[in-house]
Each structure stands twice: as C-alpha cells, then as structure tokens.
Design a protein around this motif. Sequence first.
Motif, PDB file in Angstrom:
ATOM      1  N   VAL A  27       5.596   6.659   2.559  1.00  0.00           N
ATOM      2  CA  VAL A  27       5.018   7.201   1.333  1.00  0.00           C
ATOM      3  C   VAL A  27       5.827   8.382   0.785  1.00  0.00           C
ATOM      4  O   VAL A  27       6.176   8.394  -0.409  1.00  0.00           O
ATOM      5  CB  VAL A  27       3.539   7.583   1.559  1.00  0.00           C
ATOM      6  CG1 VAL A  27       3.024   8.407   0.375  1.00  0.00           C
ATOM      7  CG2 VAL A  27       2.691   6.345   1.723  1.00  0.00           C
ATOM      8  N   LEU A  49       0.797  -1.220   0.000  1.00  0.00           N
ATOM      9  CA  LEU A  49       0.000   0.000   0.000  1.00  0.00           C
ATOM     10  C   LEU A  49       0.835   1.278   0.000  1.00  0.00           C
ATOM     11  O   LEU A  49       0.616   2.157  -0.850  1.00  0.00           O
ATOM     12  CB  LEU A  49      -0.966  -0.014   1.190  1.00  0.00           C
ATOM     13  CG  LEU A  49      -1.851   1.221   1.360  1.00  0.00           C
ATOM     14  CD1 LEU A  49      -2.703   1.448   0.117  1.00  0.00           C
ATOM     15  CD2 LEU A  49      -2.735   1.080   2.589  1.00  0.00           C
ATOM     16  N   LEU A 102      -7.058   1.292  -5.403  1.00  0.00           N
ATOM     17  CA  LEU A 102      -5.999   2.177  -5.893  1.00  0.00           C
ATOM     18  C   LEU A 102      -5.503   1.749  -7.274  1.00  0.00           C
ATOM     19  O   LEU A 102      -5.187   2.593  -8.119  1.00  0.00           O
ATOM     20  CB  LEU A 102      -4.833   2.202  -4.901  1.00  0.00           C
ATOM     21  CG  LEU A 102      -5.076   2.893  -3.564  1.00  0.00           C
ATOM     22  CD1 LEU A 102      -3.829   2.833  -2.697  1.00  0.00           C
ATOM     23  CD2 LEU A 102      -5.489   4.351  -3.768  1.00  0.00           C
ATOM     24  N   ILE A 142       1.706   9.003  -6.456  1.00  0.00           N
ATOM     25  CA  ILE A 142       2.087  10.406  -6.265  1.00  0.00           C
ATOM     26  C   ILE A 142       3.205  10.794  -7.223  1.00  0.00           C
ATOM     27  O   ILE A 142       3.179  11.868  -7.839  1.00  0.00           O
ATOM     28  CB  ILE A 142       2.498  10.644  -4.801  1.00  0.00           C
ATOM     29  CG1 ILE A 142       1.289  10.460  -3.878  1.00  0.00           C
ATOM     30  CG2 ILE A 142       3.096  12.040  -4.621  1.00  0.00           C
ATOM     31  CD1 ILE A 142       1.641  10.518  -2.395  1.00  0.00           C
ATOM     32  N   VAL A 171       0.851   3.924  -3.191  1.00  0.00           N
ATOM     33  CA  VAL A 171       0.492   5.336  -3.008  1.00  0.00           C
ATOM     34  C   VAL A 171       1.658   6.235  -3.406  1.00  0.00           C
ATOM     35  O   VAL A 171       1.473   7.257  -4.092  1.00  0.00           O
ATOM     36  CB  VAL A 171       0.070   5.591  -1.554  1.00  0.00           C
ATOM     37  CG1 VAL A 171      -0.158   7.079  -1.309  1.00  0.00           C
ATOM     38  CG2 VAL A 171      -1.197   4.810  -1.214  1.00  0.00           C
TER      39      VAL A 171
END
Length: 365
Positions: free
Chosen positions: A162, A31, A324, A39, A35
């Motif tokens: 992240v 995850l 996602l 980005i 993410v």
Amino acid sequence: MALPAKQQVTYWGLVSFVFLLALWFLGDIMLPFIVGGAIAYGLDPLADRLEARGLSRAIATTLISLFALFIFLLAVGLVIPLLVEQTLALIRFAPELFIQLRDGLTARFPQLIDVDSTVGRTVSRAVVSIGEAIQAQGGAFAQQIASSVVGVINAVVFIVVVPVVAFYLLLDWDRMVAQVDDLLPRDHAPTVRRLASEVDRTLASFVRGQLTVCAILGTFYAAGLMIVGLQFGVVVGAVAGLISFIPYVGALIGGALAFGLALFQFWNDPVWIAVVAAIFAAGQMLEGNFLTPKLVGGSVGLHPVWLLLALSAFGAVFGFVGMLVAVPVAAMIGVLARFLIQEYKASRLYLGLESKRDPDKDAAE
C-alpha cells in the motif's frame, strides 16, 4: 462523426462489465492497489500545493510520505491497541452490564422484576441472555473479521504494498491524468472532462471533507469521554466519529451508547451523565455550524441514502473491496444521472412536438 448512441452504450457497457468482473475475481488482489490509489487521490491536492510553493513533485511526495508514515506509526503504537483493547473489554463486559441493569431495575422497580414470579424470572433470564448473546455474537464477529482479514490478504504484503503504490501513484498522478485525458474519444472529450470534473468535485467535497469531519468528531468525542472517565469512551467516540458521515446517525448511536454506559457508571452522580450528554450536544453544534459547512459544503450531490445503498450493495456483492469503490461509483452514477436528466429535459421526448420552446427557459421554470 460520433458513433451512434446504441454503439456507445454497448462499448461503455462492456467496459463497465469488465470492471465489475475484474472486481469480482481479482478483488482480493486489487485491495492494496485500490487502497493505495485512494490514499494518493486524497493526498494529491496537498502535493499540488507544495508544488505551487516551489517544491518539485518528488520532494513534495517524499515529505508527504514521511509525514504519513509518522502518523501511521503513531496510530499503530498508541491509538489502535487502545481501540482493540477497549472493544474486546466491552464485548466481555456485556453480560455483566446487563446483570447490573437487572439489579438496578430490581432495586428501583421491585414490582416489575420479581424473581419469585414467573414474569420476573422470565424478564431476568431475558436480560441476562441478551448480554450473553451480545458477547457471543460480538466475539464471533471479531473472530470472523480477524480470520477474514488474515485469510484474504497477507498482512505483511498489504502493509508493504500500500505505501509503495500510494507513493508512486502520488508521484505520477498528474502525468496519469494527462495520459487518460489523451485517450478520451475526441468527439466526447469535452463532455467527459466536464463530467469527470463534477465527479471529482463530489468526491473531493464528500470523501476528503467528510473524512476530515469524521476524524475531528471522533477525536473530540473520544477525548471528551476519556477526560470524563467513561469506560470504553475511546471506542464509543471512535464509533460515533466513524459513522458521522450519515447526518445525525453518528451522534444518535454514539450518544445512546455513551449515555447508556454513563447510566451504569455514574448512576449515583447524575452530573457526569449530563456532562456526557453535553459532549455529544457540543459535537453536534460543532459539526452543524462549523465543520460540515466549512469542510463539506452545503451541496455535495451525494445523498446519504444513496450512499448507504451503494455501500450495502457493493459490500454484499464484492465484499470489503466493493465498499471501498462504492463511494466513487455512487458519485459517478449520481453525476451521470443528473447529466442524463438534463439531456432528457432538452430532448424532444420531454419537450414534445413543440420543440421550438426554449429548453433553458423550461429548466428555469
């Protein structure tokens, strides 16, 4: 000489199976990286533009990361706490809202809700029970979200990983693309590059453009409803903006919520009810005449129904991580489907034995 089609399908099927298997077993671990990759993908065009102006990739990545960090801290300090507070307040306020509905109906339509009659008592209890059910289910839903997020990922690790992943992927994005291109099968490299470019254009048009549209509309709705003084206006505006990627649905759901809340809050002042309706009408005009044509474009190749199906299917099977990856997978499948249709129309299976017919002429017809 290219491999037979049957072997190619086998190899690419195995690759797809390994990807889905990894998503199934390692979804929670992947995850933060998914993410971060999303980005980096979204910010890569900005980094390319800064590079075109003479900045190095490292400086461009650093400037973008600092600006993104500022926006994130601003959201954490101002926007997110307000959204959470209003959402919880709306859940708590639901029973009282339906009690007010019952009292309003009783005052204006006493023959409809007569508390001395069996039907009246039934309707009255039903209205109150609906409010209590919404409060109970809403609270359970909020607790389930909170517990699942805390149980699936460590918040501290997520917040730390992240940005680091996004920074390094953004820094090395062009190099990674070149390395992937170098690994493509030589016989099929031109076709794969063309299909990948179509997928990229679809994602760039839809994801980057539509997210921008959703953010602008959500800000517009939330600011307008907050200026009017509508209770829970920030939450309603955020919800309307969030689901604006589905044409008309965001405005319909958000408008219905805002209009219903305005009926209770501005019952004796219908001018403000009309103002709330005008805000959503103005938002639809802004979206249809300017935002969507300029930022998304007229032909994206990602139908809203297909998108909803992908989100529902991947979300049900793989959870939040599946949602996602649903959009890029849906874009990829859409591009491949169009490619296969083109190949089918150029094949003898479609043209029949009269293969001397011109496929380009048939396609034009």
